[in-house]
Design an enzyme around this catalytic site. Structure first.
Site, short mmCIF file in Angstrom:
data_model
loop_
_atom_site.label_atom_id
_atom_site.label_comp_id
_atom_site.label_asym_id
_atom_site.label_seq_id
_atom_site.Cartn_x
_atom_site.Cartn_y
_atom_site.Cartn_z
N GLY A 127 -13.72 2.67 -15.35
CA GLY A 127 -12.56 1.90 -14.91
C GLY A 127 -12.95 0.67 -14.13
N LYS A 155 5.37 9.55 -2.36
CA LYS A 155 5.06 8.80 -3.57
C LYS A 155 6.35 8.67 -4.38
CE LYS A 155 1.40 6.99 -5.74
NZ LYS A 155 0.32 6.24 -5.09
#
Length: 372
Positions: free
Chosen positions: A197, A97
């Site tokens: 969300g 990442k």
């Protein structure tokens, strides 16, 4: 209400007090590399958790972290999650990442992104990036000008485009698996779902839920998204402060990370949890156990939201085929149900059970490679 402003700034109190090397040792990271470029303002951190199964792959996110230490903790936890996500999905890639520290509205430019691309190129293929928070397909185009180690590109450039559709479908499969474990049927008709969300993944997930005639409540920090969800899909709008006061069958976190914590879990009024957010448990052991003690079924996040990595990995390997990817993402249902059943039999935290499954594959393949 205690929530974090970054999707995965979770971590136990112990981790937040540890130095970088101690966290790397605890989670078995191979490497963390940093790049600073004064001319562009680039402050980049790449976490490489594991390359046992293949090159470390995971998206880049840009965020104005409160401190460099927050960025480092984020990249360490996220890269670890990518390893498990890929491993449990049967992919031959590792986990990595990247985070870019700073305000995207002020810093992002062609030069800034191309400088980051040169940083990625310097790792000689050990890390492959893709899009994430505040990194668009257009941004990836600039990065691609300096490195071939990037995926998730626009369809016009031969890429697969946004992976959010595959991600959302996989999350939908995970929710159905959690429902099967909790209620004995995977039908979501009439089920009350609290969807937190409604971004790219959450909005598509909302469509699936409405098509199956679920009763959906939505919450988001963006008012325009809420209005659209209400207008187009008949969703009930709930303020962020009310999320954990709503009684529901299923809680689907698809935005912030660490929403399952000391504050929220005692307030939860649901039977099952399955969603697309990363690192939903603030502390995997403690909060996983708290959910078990409340009798709440928890579908492991990195298993449920693995559709995205399936898509970008296929693109990078030159194997992108939408029909096949949807079939592969459909397999999240069986894998999730397998883990949930195994966790129940062994009276184990489902998140830790999923990690065991992922680590077993990594160990087996690693041993195979060493014997060749």
């Amino acid at each position: 209400m205690k929530v974090n402003t970054v999707e995965s700034l979770s971590g136990s109190t112990e981790e937040k007090g540890m130095n970088t090397f101690d966290i790397m040792a605890k989670y078995g990271h191979e490497q963390i590399v940093q790049c600073y470029d004064e001319a562009t303002g680039l402050k980049a951190i790449i976490g490489i958790h594991s390359t046992v199964l293949g090159p470390a792959m995971g998206g880049t996110r840009m965020w104005n972290y409160a401190s460099d230490e927050e960025g480092i903790l984020d990249v360490l936890r996220l890269s670890r999650g990518m390893t498990y996500k890929s491993a449990i999905s049967g992919l031959n890639i590792g986990g990595g990442k990247a985070v870019l520290i700073g305000d995207p509205k002020k810093l992002k430019s062609e030069t800034y992104l191309r400088r980051f691309g040169k940083f990625i190129e310097s790792l000689n293929g050990k890390y492959v990036t893709a899009g994430d928070v505040n990194i668009s397909t257009r941004d990836l185009e600039y990065i691609r000008m300096e490195t071939s180690h990037v995926t998730g590109l626009p369809e016009a450039l031969g890429g697969g485009g946004s992976s959010s559709l595959i991600t959302a479908f996989g999350v939908y499969m995970g929710i159905k698996a959690a429902a099967k474990q909790a209620f004995g049927t995977d039908s979501l008709e009439g089920r009350k779902v609290m969807l937190q969300g409604v971004g790219a993944v959450g909005m598509r997930l909302l469509q699936y839920l409405v098509e199956e005639k679920s009763d959906v409540f939505v919450s988001d920090i963006e008012e325009d998204r809420l209005q659209y969800a209400s207008r187009e899909y008949g969703a009930h709008v709930v303020s962020p402060e009310q999320i954990f006061d709503i009684e529901s069958d299923i809680y689907a976190p698809c935005a912030l990370g660490a929403t399952l914590n000391d504050y929220s879990i005692p307030k939860l009024k649901c039977t099952a949890i399955a969603g697309g957010a990363n690192n939903q448990l603030e502390d995997e052991e403690k909060h996983g156990q708290m959910l078990m003690d409340k009798g709440i079924i928890y579908a492991p996040d990195f298993l449920v939201n693995a559709g995205g990595i399936m898509a970008v990995a296929a693109e990078y390997m030159g194997e992108f085929n939408k029909e096949y990817l949807y079939q592969k993402a459909e397999g999240i249902y069986d894998k999730c149900l397998e883990v949930l059943k195994k966790a129940k039999v062994q009276q184990q935290n489902a998140q830790l059970m999923a990690i065991e499954v992922a680590e077993a594959r990594i160990s087996a393949i690693g041993q195979l490679h060493r014997s060749l």
